[in-house]
Design a protein around this motif. Structure first.
Motif, PDB file in Angstrom:
ATOM      1  N   THR A 187      37.004  -2.126 -10.129  1.00  0.00           N
ATOM      2  CA  THR A 187      35.863  -2.389 -10.994  1.00  0.00           C
ATOM      3  C   THR A 187      36.358  -3.080 -12.248  1.00  0.00           C
ATOM      4  O   THR A 187      37.570  -3.295 -12.415  1.00  0.00           O
ATOM      5  N   ARG A 188      35.423  -3.489 -13.110  1.00  0.00           N
ATOM      6  CA  ARG A 188      35.790  -4.110 -14.382  1.00  0.00           C
ATOM      7  C   ARG A 188      35.243  -3.239 -15.498  1.00  0.00           C
ATOM      8  O   ARG A 188      34.101  -2.763 -15.418  1.00  0.00           O
ATOM      9  N   LEU A 189      36.082  -3.033 -16.516  1.00  0.00           N
ATOM     10  CA  LEU A 189      35.723  -2.147 -17.626  1.00  0.00           C
ATOM     11  C   LEU A 189      36.070  -2.819 -18.954  1.00  0.00           C
ATOM     12  O   LEU A 189      36.893  -3.726 -18.989  1.00  0.00           O
ATOM     13  N   THR A 190      35.490  -2.307 -20.029  1.00  0.00           N
ATOM     14  CA  THR A 190      35.810  -2.838 -21.357  1.00  0.00           C
ATOM     15  C   THR A 190      36.333  -1.694 -22.241  1.00  0.00           C
ATOM     16  O   THR A 190      35.604  -1.193 -23.094  1.00  0.00           O
ATOM     17  N   PRO A 191      37.581  -1.249 -22.020  1.00  0.00           N
ATOM     18  CA  PRO A 191      38.074  -0.090 -22.767  1.00  0.00           C
ATOM     19  C   PRO A 191      38.237  -0.382 -24.260  1.00  0.00           C
ATOM     20  O   PRO A 191      38.590  -1.495 -24.653  1.00  0.00           O
ATOM     21  N   GLU A 192      37.988   0.662 -25.048  1.00  0.00           N
ATOM     22  CA  GLU A 192      38.103   0.553 -26.501  1.00  0.00           C
ATOM     23  C   GLU A 192      39.531   0.198 -26.915  1.00  0.00           C
ATOM     24  O   GLU A 192      39.747  -0.587 -27.834  1.00  0.00           O
ATOM     25  N   ARG A 193      40.507   0.780 -26.162  1.00  0.00           N
ATOM     26  CA  ARG A 193      41.907   0.572 -26.574  1.00  0.00           C
ATOM     27  C   ARG A 193      42.337  -0.892 -26.508  1.00  0.00           C
ATOM     28  O   ARG A 193      43.315  -1.289 -27.100  1.00  0.00           O
ATOM     29  N   TYR A 194      41.595  -1.743 -25.761  1.00  0.00           N
ATOM     30  CA  TYR A 194      41.915  -3.177 -25.719  1.00  0.00           C
ATOM     31  C   TYR A 194      40.805  -4.001 -26.366  1.00  0.00           C
ATOM     32  O   TYR A 194      40.470  -5.091 -25.899  1.00  0.00           O
ATOM     33  N   GLY A 195      40.224  -3.465 -27.416  1.00  0.00           N
ATOM     34  CA  GLY A 195      39.211  -4.200 -28.186  1.00  0.00           C
ATOM     35  C   GLY A 195      38.022  -4.609 -27.338  1.00  0.00           C
ATOM     36  O   GLY A 195      37.456  -5.676 -27.542  1.00  0.00           O
ATOM     37  N   ARG A 196      37.690  -3.804 -26.370  1.00  0.00           N
ATOM     38  CA  ARG A 196      36.529  -4.047 -25.484  1.00  0.00           C
ATOM     39  C   ARG A 196      36.719  -5.278 -24.584  1.00  0.00           C
ATOM     40  O   ARG A 196      35.739  -5.853 -24.090  1.00  0.00           O
ATOM     41  N   LEU A 198      37.376  -7.266 -21.251  1.00  0.00           N
ATOM     42  CA  LEU A 198      37.068  -6.937 -19.855  1.00  0.00           C
ATOM     43  C   LEU A 198      38.357  -6.927 -19.032  1.00  0.00           C
ATOM     44  O   LEU A 198      39.062  -7.932 -18.988  1.00  0.00           O
ATOM     45  N   ILE A 199      38.668  -5.793 -18.401  1.00  0.00           N
ATOM     46  CA  ILE A 199      39.860  -5.743 -17.545  1.00  0.00           C
ATOM     47  C   ILE A 199      39.484  -5.229 -16.145  1.00  0.00           C
ATOM     48  O   ILE A 199      38.490  -4.524 -15.984  1.00  0.00           O
ATOM     49  N   THR A 200      40.293  -5.609 -15.168  1.00  0.00           N
ATOM     50  CA  THR A 200      40.063  -5.156 -13.792  1.00  0.00           C
ATOM     51  C   THR A 200      40.983  -3.962 -13.513  1.00  0.00           C
ATOM     52  O   THR A 200      42.165  -3.994 -13.868  1.00  0.00           O
ATOM     53  N   VAL A 201      40.418  -2.934 -12.903  1.00  0.00           N
ATOM     54  CA  VAL A 201      41.186  -1.699 -12.652  1.00  0.00           C
ATOM     55  C   VAL A 201      40.891  -1.179 -11.236  1.00  0.00           C
ATOM     56  O   VAL A 201      39.885  -1.527 -10.641  1.00  0.00           O
ATOM     57  N   PHE A 202      41.777  -0.360 -10.749  1.00  0.00           N
ATOM     58  CA  PHE A 202      41.502   0.357  -9.496  1.00  0.00           C
ATOM     59  C   PHE A 202      40.531   1.483  -9.808  1.00  0.00           C
ATOM     60  O   PHE A 202      40.607   2.103 -10.879  1.00  0.00           O
TER      61      PHE A 202
END
Ligand SMILES: Cc1ncc(COP(=O)(O)O)c(C=O)c1O
Length: 209
Positions: A187-196, A198-202
């Motif tokens: 899926t793709r997420l926008t984690p706070e730790r990377y300034g929102r 968009l990253i792809t994750v398992f």
């Protein structure tokens, strides 16, 4: 205003231990529940519960040859026309597995997800991206030195590294699927730790007792 909750994972309410994680759901006007997730029935059994059952009247529709005015056919308030009696799956599963049985299955799923998360945490070349609040977690491959660089990186470097890691995650996920022995979704997420960003994750769902 109508307050709807996407409670696809709402059956967590059957767990005495974890029910509190859905706090606030009781304020909803309507809640969707996917029985094919934590109620463990076959795919395609999604339902929506309304606080005020007459609210369904606002989307009611009829025809002359089917779902006639006054009939008790639930089809008058669904998108589908003719369809199988899926409600029997939920009815039977509730009778057979019961509230206590579901509590056990749900606790087990959440605990397995926690075990999975601790395992990911011990592997220094993997990064746990979202802690499992329920029975879902996300993670990615990110070698320890890369994780170290990310911690001190400015926004631009961080974005460039994350783009490479996202491409690698997509490739690994597709390769694993093509090999046909195991499957982990992504899926793709926008984690706070990377300034929102968009990253792809398992993405793993522990839903097999
Ligand atoms: C929160 C949430 N809502 C909706 C869906 C989609 O469910 P369905 O495929 O039954 O429409 C999912 C699927 O994983 C989900 O996790």
């Amino acid at each position: 205003m109508h307050f709807h909750v996407d409670g696809a994972w709402g059956p967590t309410l059957f767990s005495d231990r974890y029910r509190g994680r859905l706090k606030g759901i009781e304020r909803a006007d309507s809640v969707t529940i996917d029985a094919h997730k934590q109620l463990y029935v076959p795919m395609g059994v999604g339902l929506v519960l309304f606080r005020d059952p007459s609210a369904l009247g606002s989307i009611e529709h009829h025809a002359q040859y089917i779902i006639r005015q006054g009939s008790k056919d639930l089809g008058s308030a669904t998108l589908e026309g003719s369809r199988p009696g899926m409600a029997m799956l939920v009815h039977s599963a509730l009778k057979i597995i019961g509230r206590r049985g579901y509590g056990l299955l749900i606790d087990n799923g959440i605990e397995m997800a926690r075990r999975f998360a601790s395992r990911v945490d011990t592997l220094e070349d993997f990064e746990l991206v979202s802690e499992p609040e329920l029975n879902i977690l996300t993670y990615r491959w990110a070698p320890a030195p890369v994780q170290e660089t990310l911690r001190g990186a400015d926004a631009d470097l961080c974005r460039r590294i994350n783009e490479v890691l996202s491409r690698i995650t997509r490739t690994v996920q597709k390769t694993q699927r093509e090999h046909g022995k195991a499957f982990v979704s992504r899926t793709r997420l926008t984690p706070e730790r990377y300034g929102r960003q968009l990253i792809t994750v398992f993405r793993v769902v522990l839903a097999n007792p």
